[in-house]
Design a protein around this motif. Structure first.
Motif, PDB file in Angstrom:
ATOM      1  N   LEU A   1      -4.717  -9.020  -5.436  1.00  0.00           N
ATOM      2  CA  LEU A   1      -5.473  -8.493  -4.299  1.00  0.00           C
ATOM      3  C   LEU A   1      -6.114  -7.163  -4.660  1.00  0.00           C
ATOM      4  CD1 LEU A   1      -6.494  -8.581  -1.415  1.00  0.00           C
ATOM      5  CD2 LEU A   1      -4.288  -7.653  -0.676  1.00  0.00           C
ATOM      6  N   GLN A   2      -5.379  -6.280  -5.299  1.00  0.00           N
ATOM      7  CA  GLN A   2      -5.940  -4.999  -5.718  1.00  0.00           C
ATOM      8  C   GLN A   2      -7.095  -5.233  -6.703  1.00  0.00           C
ATOM      9  OE1 GLN A   2      -5.259  -1.929  -4.556  1.00  0.00           O
ATOM     10  NE2 GLN A   2      -6.919  -1.169  -5.819  1.00  0.00           N
TER      11      GLN A   2
ATOM     12  N   THR B   1      -1.614   2.323  -3.324  1.00  0.00           N
ATOM     13  CA  THR B   1      -2.914   1.728  -3.607  1.00  0.00           C
ATOM     14  C   THR B   1      -3.984   2.413  -2.761  1.00  0.00           C
ATOM     15  OG1 THR B   1      -2.377   0.000  -2.031  1.00  0.00           O
ATOM     16  CG2 THR B   1      -2.044  -0.521  -4.341  1.00  0.00           C
ATOM     17  N   PRO B   2      -5.200   2.465  -3.249  1.00  0.00           N
ATOM     18  CA  PRO B   2      -6.227   3.272  -2.601  1.00  0.00           C
ATOM     19  C   PRO B   2      -6.950   2.621  -1.416  1.00  0.00           C
ATOM     20  CG  PRO B   2      -7.086   2.340  -4.618  1.00  0.00           C
ATOM     21  CD  PRO B   2      -5.628   1.951  -4.538  1.00  0.00           C
ATOM     22  N   PHE B   3      -6.650   1.391  -1.068  1.00  0.00           N
ATOM     23  CA  PHE B   3      -7.393   0.772   0.020  1.00  0.00           C
ATOM     24  C   PHE B   3      -6.722   1.018   1.369  1.00  0.00           C
ATOM     25  CE2 PHE B   3      -4.377  -2.715   0.017  1.00  0.00           C
ATOM     26  CZ  PHE B   3      -4.070  -2.898  -1.322  1.00  0.00           C
TER      27      PHE B   3
ATOM     28  N   TRP C   1     -14.373  -7.549  -6.801  1.00  0.00           N
ATOM     29  CA  TRP C   1     -15.186  -8.552  -6.115  1.00  0.00           C
ATOM     30  C   TRP C   1     -16.428  -7.973  -5.438  1.00  0.00           C
ATOM     31  CZ3 TRP C   1     -16.676 -13.167  -6.523  1.00  0.00           C
ATOM     32  CH2 TRP C   1     -17.358 -13.799  -5.486  1.00  0.00           C
ATOM     33  N   PRO C   2     -16.386  -6.803  -4.798  1.00  0.00           N
ATOM     34  CA  PRO C   2     -17.609  -6.330  -4.143  1.00  0.00           C
ATOM     35  C   PRO C   2     -18.829  -6.261  -5.067  1.00  0.00           C
ATOM     36  CG  PRO C   2     -15.752  -5.102  -3.332  1.00  0.00           C
ATOM     37  CD  PRO C   2     -15.247  -5.944  -4.487  1.00  0.00           C
ATOM     38  N   GLU C   3     -18.634  -5.829  -6.290  1.00  0.00           N
ATOM     39  CA  GLU C   3     -19.750  -5.772  -7.244  1.00  0.00           C
ATOM     40  C   GLU C   3     -20.232  -7.183  -7.607  1.00  0.00           C
ATOM     41  OE1 GLU C   3     -20.371  -4.313 -11.794  1.00  0.00           O
ATOM     42  OE2 GLU C   3     -19.228  -2.983 -10.478  1.00  0.00           O
TER      43      GLU C   3
ATOM     44  N   LYS D   1       0.830  -1.193   0.000  1.00  0.00           N
ATOM     45  CA  LYS D   1       0.000   0.000   0.000  1.00  0.00           C
ATOM     46  C   LYS D   1       0.867   1.246   0.000  1.00  0.00           C
ATOM     47  CE  LYS D   1      -3.511   2.349   2.753  1.00  0.00           C
ATOM     48  NZ  LYS D   1      -2.890   3.626   2.622  1.00  0.00           N
ATOM     49  N   GLN D   2       1.882   1.244   0.830  1.00  0.00           N
ATOM     50  CA  GLN D   2       2.761   2.403   0.944  1.00  0.00           C
ATOM     51  C   GLN D   2       3.587   2.610  -0.326  1.00  0.00           C
ATOM     52  OE1 GLN D   2       5.477   2.132   4.240  1.00  0.00           O
ATOM     53  NE2 GLN D   2       5.470   4.344   4.502  1.00  0.00           N
TER      54      GLN D   2
END
Length: 166
Positions: A131-132, A32-34, A138-140, A27-28
């Motif tokens: 994962l990204q 990445t936006p999560f 996946w949520p949709e 992420k760092q």
């Protein structure tokens, strides 16, 4: 109700915490936006009783939009917190992403906790790109599958991994 925009990561903190820290490094480094909720960083919970810890984790679940389960060699044997966290994710109908630390790209029937094997979830290998991709897509899919009454383990085709360069 607060805005649900966090990713809740559950894991075997005794054996697999290094993978979580690696995810934080991704992420760092990749910007990445999560955002992750570290389910095991309980420094702000002063009473270390199981009831207090679970109450603190409940608060974190209220702001969660996706549940990620890191599956290592011992995850299926953890009942006190990991199983409870899985139960919370299922009860809240959160999109679930199961990340196999052994590199398997589909459900690992030997290592995945039984409760999660039968639940609606996408099973992926441990890699930043997939994962990204799962966090973005996946949520949709989860929402659509729930509307259709579908359950069980899903996985991405090899073409998805190839498209991502994996």
């Amino acid at each position: 109700m607060s805005y649900r925009n966090k990713v809740y990561v559950s894991m075997d903190a005794d054996n697999d915490l290094r993978y979580y820290y690696l995810m934080k490094a991704w992420k760092q480094n990749d910007n990445t936006p999560f955002n992750f909720y570290d389910a095991h960083d309980l420094n702000n919970i002063y009473d270390k009783s199981e009831a207090s810890i679970k109450a603190g984790l409940q608060e974190r679940f209220r702001n969660t939009k996706v549940f990620v389960l890191l599956v290592g060699n011992h995850t299926k044997y953890l009942y006190k917190y990991v199983r409870w966290e899985i139960e919370q994710a299922i009860k809240r109908e959160l999109p679930c992403i199961v990340v196999n630390l052994n590199g398997k790209r589909s459900a690992d029937e030997y290592l995945c906790p039984a409760l999660m094997r039968d639940n609606l979830a996408i099973h992926i290998s441990f890699n930043a790109k997939i994962l990204q991709y799962a966090l973005e897509n996946w949520p949709e899919s989860d929402e659509q599958y729930r509307k259709e009454g579908k359950t069980g383990a899903y996985y991405y085709k090899e073409s998805v991994y190839e498209k991502l360069g994996l």
